[in-house]
Design an enzyme around this catalytic site. Sequence first.
Site, PDB file in Angstrom:
ATOM      1  N   ASN A   1      10.281  -1.183  -2.231  1.00  0.00           N
ATOM      2  CA  ASN A   1       9.723  -0.403  -0.852  1.00  0.00           C
ATOM      3  C   ASN A   1       9.684  -1.236   0.321  1.00  0.00           C
ATOM      4  O   ASN A   1       9.219  -2.412   0.297  1.00  0.00           O
ATOM      5  CB  ASN A   1       8.519   0.500  -1.367  1.00  0.00           C
ATOM      6  CG  ASN A   1       7.339  -0.054  -0.866  1.00  0.00           C
ATOM      7  OD1 ASN A   1       6.826  -0.118   0.318  1.00  0.00           O
ATOM      8  ND2 ASN A   1       6.657  -1.010  -1.665  1.00  0.00           N
TER       9      ASN A   1
ATOM     10  N   PHE B   1       3.616   0.677   5.838  1.00  0.00           N
ATOM     11  CA  PHE B   1       2.146   1.137   6.193  1.00  0.00           C
ATOM     12  C   PHE B   1       2.565   2.312   7.040  1.00  0.00           C
ATOM     13  O   PHE B   1       1.807   2.464   8.263  1.00  0.00           O
ATOM     14  CB  PHE B   1       1.364   0.031   7.151  1.00  0.00           C
ATOM     15  CG  PHE B   1       0.794  -1.009   6.252  1.00  0.00           C
ATOM     16  CD1 PHE B   1       0.772  -0.957   4.856  1.00  0.00           C
ATOM     17  CD2 PHE B   1       0.234  -2.075   6.850  1.00  0.00           C
ATOM     18  CE1 PHE B   1       0.268  -2.107   4.242  1.00  0.00           C
ATOM     19  CE2 PHE B   1      -0.418  -3.164   6.166  1.00  0.00           C
ATOM     20  CZ  PHE B   1      -0.255  -3.208   4.828  1.00  0.00           C
TER      21      PHE B   1
ATOM     22  N   ASN C   1      -5.913  -6.000   2.350  1.00  0.00           N
ATOM     23  CA  ASN C   1      -4.563  -6.056   1.897  1.00  0.00           C
ATOM     24  C   ASN C   1      -3.800  -7.100   3.204  1.00  0.00           C
ATOM     25  O   ASN C   1      -3.627  -6.742   4.265  1.00  0.00           O
ATOM     26  CB  ASN C   1      -3.824  -4.892   2.066  1.00  0.00           C
ATOM     27  CG  ASN C   1      -2.424  -4.937   1.748  1.00  0.00           C
ATOM     28  OD1 ASN C   1      -1.853  -5.968   1.299  1.00  0.00           O
ATOM     29  ND2 ASN C   1      -1.320  -4.028   1.788  1.00  0.00           N
TER      30      ASN C   1
ATOM     31  N   SER D   1       1.123  -7.362   2.117  1.00  0.00           N
ATOM     32  CA  SER D   1       2.282  -6.267   1.914  1.00  0.00           C
ATOM     33  C   SER D   1       3.538  -7.214   2.908  1.00  0.00           C
ATOM     34  O   SER D   1       3.312  -7.802   3.755  1.00  0.00           O
ATOM     35  CB  SER D   1       1.936  -5.132   2.800  1.00  0.00           C
ATOM     36  OG  SER D   1       3.499  -4.357   3.119  1.00  0.00           O
TER      37      SER D   1
ATOM     38  N   ASN E   1       5.890  -5.958   4.381  1.00  0.00           N
ATOM     39  CA  ASN E   1       6.567  -5.138   5.131  1.00  0.00           C
ATOM     40  C   ASN E   1       5.857  -5.109   6.511  1.00  0.00           C
ATOM     41  O   ASN E   1       6.394  -4.038   7.568  1.00  0.00           O
ATOM     42  CB  ASN E   1       6.690  -3.661   4.536  1.00  0.00           C
ATOM     43  CG  ASN E   1       7.423  -3.743   3.344  1.00  0.00           C
ATOM     44  OD1 ASN E   1       8.571  -4.318   3.124  1.00  0.00           O
ATOM     45  ND2 ASN E   1       6.918  -3.193   2.226  1.00  0.00           N
ATOM     46  N   THR E   2       4.974  -5.775   6.897  1.00  0.00           N
ATOM     47  CA  THR E   2       4.205  -5.539   8.114  1.00  0.00           C
ATOM     48  C   THR E   2       4.581  -7.244   8.670  1.00  0.00           C
ATOM     49  O   THR E   2       3.927  -8.179   8.178  1.00  0.00           O
ATOM     50  CB  THR E   2       2.764  -5.369   8.112  1.00  0.00           C
ATOM     51  OG1 THR E   2       2.718  -3.954   7.782  1.00  0.00           O
ATOM     52  CG2 THR E   2       2.134  -5.504   9.511  1.00  0.00           C
TER      53      THR E   2
ATOM     54  N   LYS F   1      -6.560  -8.769  -1.690  1.00  0.00           N
ATOM     55  CA  LYS F   1      -5.349  -8.554  -2.438  1.00  0.00           C
ATOM     56  C   LYS F   1      -4.066  -9.482  -2.016  1.00  0.00           C
ATOM     57  O   LYS F   1      -3.773  -9.607  -0.831  1.00  0.00           O
ATOM     58  CB  LYS F   1      -4.780  -7.158  -2.163  1.00  0.00           C
ATOM     59  CG  LYS F   1      -3.522  -6.855  -3.195  1.00  0.00           C
ATOM     60  CD  LYS F   1      -3.282  -5.270  -3.261  1.00  0.00           C
ATOM     61  CE  LYS F   1      -1.999  -4.808  -3.883  1.00  0.00           C
ATOM     62  NZ  LYS F   1      -1.699  -3.606  -4.065  1.00  0.00           N
TER      63      LYS F   1
ATOM     64  N   ASN G   1       0.310  -7.831  -5.208  1.00  0.00           N
ATOM     65  CA  ASN G   1       1.053  -7.115  -4.494  1.00  0.00           C
ATOM     66  C   ASN G   1       2.550  -6.899  -5.016  1.00  0.00           C
ATOM     67  O   ASN G   1       2.656  -7.526  -5.928  1.00  0.00           O
ATOM     68  CB  ASN G   1       0.958  -7.311  -2.836  1.00  0.00           C
ATOM     69  CG  ASN G   1       1.011  -6.084  -2.177  1.00  0.00           C
ATOM     70  OD1 ASN G   1       2.082  -5.147  -2.281  1.00  0.00           O
ATOM     71  ND2 ASN G   1       0.068  -5.743  -1.093  1.00  0.00           N
TER      72      ASN G   1
ATOM     73  N   TYR H   1       1.057   1.089 -10.603  1.00  0.00           N
ATOM     74  CA  TYR H   1       1.461   2.165  -9.652  1.00  0.00           C
ATOM     75  C   TYR H   1       3.166   2.534 -10.261  1.00  0.00           C
ATOM     76  O   TYR H   1       3.324   3.672 -10.686  1.00  0.00           O
ATOM     77  CB  TYR H   1       1.637   1.578  -8.375  1.00  0.00           C
ATOM     78  CG  TYR H   1       2.450   2.500  -7.335  1.00  0.00           C
ATOM     79  CD1 TYR H   1       3.214   3.682  -7.878  1.00  0.00           C
ATOM     80  CD2 TYR H   1       2.187   2.387  -5.916  1.00  0.00           C
ATOM     81  CE1 TYR H   1       3.621   4.599  -6.685  1.00  0.00           C
ATOM     82  CE2 TYR H   1       2.862   3.374  -4.847  1.00  0.00           C
ATOM     83  CZ  TYR H   1       3.548   4.471  -5.526  1.00  0.00           C
ATOM     84  OH  TYR H   1       4.123   5.285  -4.362  1.00  0.00           O
TER      85      TYR H   1
HETATM   86  C1  LIG Z   1       6.204   2.508  -2.956  1.00  0.00           C
HETATM   87  C2  LIG Z   1       5.029   1.608  -2.923  1.00  0.00           C
HETATM   88  C3  LIG Z   1       4.052   1.576  -1.693  1.00  0.00           C
HETATM   89  C4  LIG Z   1       3.123   0.673  -1.892  1.00  0.00           C
HETATM   90  N1  LIG Z   1       2.272   0.462  -1.053  1.00  0.00           N
HETATM   91  C5  LIG Z   1       1.024  -0.513  -1.051  1.00  0.00           C
HETATM   92  C6  LIG Z   1       0.239  -0.261   0.272  1.00  0.00           C
HETATM   93  O1  LIG Z   1       0.235   0.637   1.090  1.00  0.00           O
HETATM   94  N2  LIG Z   1      -0.724  -1.033   0.191  1.00  0.00           N
HETATM   95  C7  LIG Z   1      -0.894  -2.210  -0.908  1.00  0.00           C
HETATM   96  O2  LIG Z   1      -2.068  -2.880  -0.928  1.00  0.00           O
HETATM   97  N3  LIG Z   1      -0.117  -2.077  -2.005  1.00  0.00           N
HETATM   98  C8  LIG Z   1       0.865  -1.313  -2.008  1.00  0.00           C
HETATM   99  N4  LIG Z   1       1.826  -1.246  -2.786  1.00  0.00           N
HETATM  100  C9  LIG Z   1       1.743  -2.232  -4.039  1.00  0.00           C
HETATM  101  C10 LIG Z   1       1.029  -1.727  -5.380  1.00  0.00           C
HETATM  102  O3  LIG Z   1      -0.088  -1.468  -4.977  1.00  0.00           O
HETATM  103  C11 LIG Z   1       1.130  -2.979  -6.348  1.00  0.00           C
HETATM  104  O4  LIG Z   1       0.335  -3.986  -5.927  1.00  0.00           O
HETATM  105  C12 LIG Z   1       2.542  -3.426  -6.617  1.00  0.00           C
HETATM  106  O5  LIG Z   1       3.434  -2.264  -6.821  1.00  0.00           O
HETATM  107  C13 LIG Z   1       2.567  -3.948  -8.282  1.00  0.00           C
HETATM  108  O6  LIG Z   1       2.284  -3.043  -9.302  1.00  0.00           O
HETATM  109  P1  LIG Z   1       3.017  -2.172  -9.948  1.00  0.00           P
HETATM  110  O7  LIG Z   1       4.281  -3.204 -10.466  1.00  0.00           O
HETATM  111  O8  LIG Z   1       2.351  -1.478 -11.126  1.00  0.00           O
HETATM  112  O9  LIG Z   1       3.645  -1.262  -8.884  1.00  0.00           O
HETATM  113  C14 LIG Z   1       3.072  -0.611  -3.038  1.00  0.00           C
HETATM  114  C15 LIG Z   1       3.893  -0.306  -4.078  1.00  0.00           C
HETATM  115  C16 LIG Z   1       4.853   0.698  -4.186  1.00  0.00           C
HETATM  116  C17 LIG Z   1       5.746   0.840  -5.329  1.00  0.00           C
END
Ligand SMILES: Cc1cc2nc3c(=O)[nH]c(=O)nc-3n(C[C@H](O)[C@H](O)[C@H](O)COP(=O)(O)O)c2cc1C
Length: 410
Positions: free
Chosen positions: A158, A162, A229, A232, A234-235, A272, A301, A375
């Site tokens: 992804n 944000f 956080n 990420s 993406n920022t 994080k 993350n 997630y």
């Molecule tokens: C579509 C998507 C959006 C995410 N957005 C955020 C976010 O806004 N803030 C954040 O701290 N992590 C974000 N994450 C990261 C997840 O919280 C997690 O740290 C990461 O996906 C690893 O866990 P997983 O493999 O169980 O998904 C996002 C992950 C996905 C897949």
Amino acid sequence: MFKYTRKAVTFTTILGVGGLGLYFATGRDARASAQKYALGPAVRAVLDGEQAHKFTIEVFKYPNLAPRIPADWDQTHDPEKALEVTLFQHSANKKVKPLTLQNPVGIAAGFDKNGEAIDTLYNLGFSWVEIGSITPLPQPGNPKPRVFRLERDNAVINRYGFNSDGHIAVVARLKMRESELPSNATNFAGLPNRVLGVNLGKNKTGDEVQDYIKGVDTFGPHADVLIVNVSSPNTPGLRDLQSEEKLTNLLQTLVARRDSLPLESLPPIVVKIAPDLTSPEIESIAAAVKASKVDGVIVSNTTVQRPKTLRSGSELTTQVGGLSGAPVKPYSIQALKTLRKELGKDVTIIGCGGISDGADALEFARAGADFVQLYTSLVYKGPGVAAEVKEGIIDGLNGKKWTDVVGTDL
Ligand SMILES: Cc1cc2nc3c(=O)[nH]c(=O)nc-3n(C[C@H](O)[C@H](O)[C@H](O)COP(=O)(O)O)c2cc1C
């Protein structure tokens, strides 16, 4: 346009005739096979990653209609409370109280970015619901498409960037929900031994310290835990905040700000981090955590790495963004082990990255995680995933308690 219309018709037919039939035939039990093997694939077949996400949030907004697991699941499956865990037992500020959680499984940030699906997520069995990341001002995020399912890898890439309703809208939503909580509620979950976490982000062109200060001020009085956080991908520039000097300054400032809030008890602050850090970089993070006396760390993350083991086509694997799901697990585990060795036992560490069953969760526990989040496995396994992970943990514990196994692989 035609393609889209045809897709929409197919979607309506599958869900309207088949999906809803199955849904009502099996009730709303999130563990039901129809949810996992029929509705999930149907939704994934006709909706792209972001549409499916949006659709799920729309359903999850209504806890009385959305899937759930039986309310007594934890009592019936875990009468000995083998899954119970207490976090933040050694926080430096005595106004930060330890939090006891019914089970060690939380929903990670990014699923419920704007705090619209909180109660359904508790009903699915998560003890920690983390909303966000939330930015001070509303912002749209990156152009679409920005979410890609790598089905062959049980992974997602992804680059949402944000997209957020912003502080004002989300805190209003939280206040509305708070006004409906039972008068004897002892936390912002509204249920015993659960917590509500708010994950703080910064605007694309926001200030790298002020944006988080605003987050502490706005959400400190409405959250059981605050998450900072800085990881990420993406920022632009965000992950640079993980350097020792910047991170120490940021976390010290935020801890001081939190400590000054006029509250009887204060929310722990958790930072994080990314999985893409070298051992020396993780040592620097540990130094910043100790110096700032922040209460915990989430590892991790998404990753910007693309392991050679990925099986999906290059049209997917070369997409820019953060990779999550099964392929991120080795990176997260490695970072977790290094961090735990650096921090010792007293700082709470939450493991995250590629957890989809009890064995994965226990692997994180043995590597030093006090608690885990997921997630991406929700995308592939559907709403029964938390119950499945918890059941797998109970089986894998063989009569031991969760807390007995934390750190045993180090
Ligand atoms: C579509 C998507 C959006 C995410 N957005 C955020 C976010 O806004 N803030 C954040 O701290 N992590 C974000 N994450 C990261 C997840 O919280 C997690 O740290 C990461 O996906 C690893 O866990 P997983 O493999 O169980 O998904 C996002 C992950 C996905 C897949």
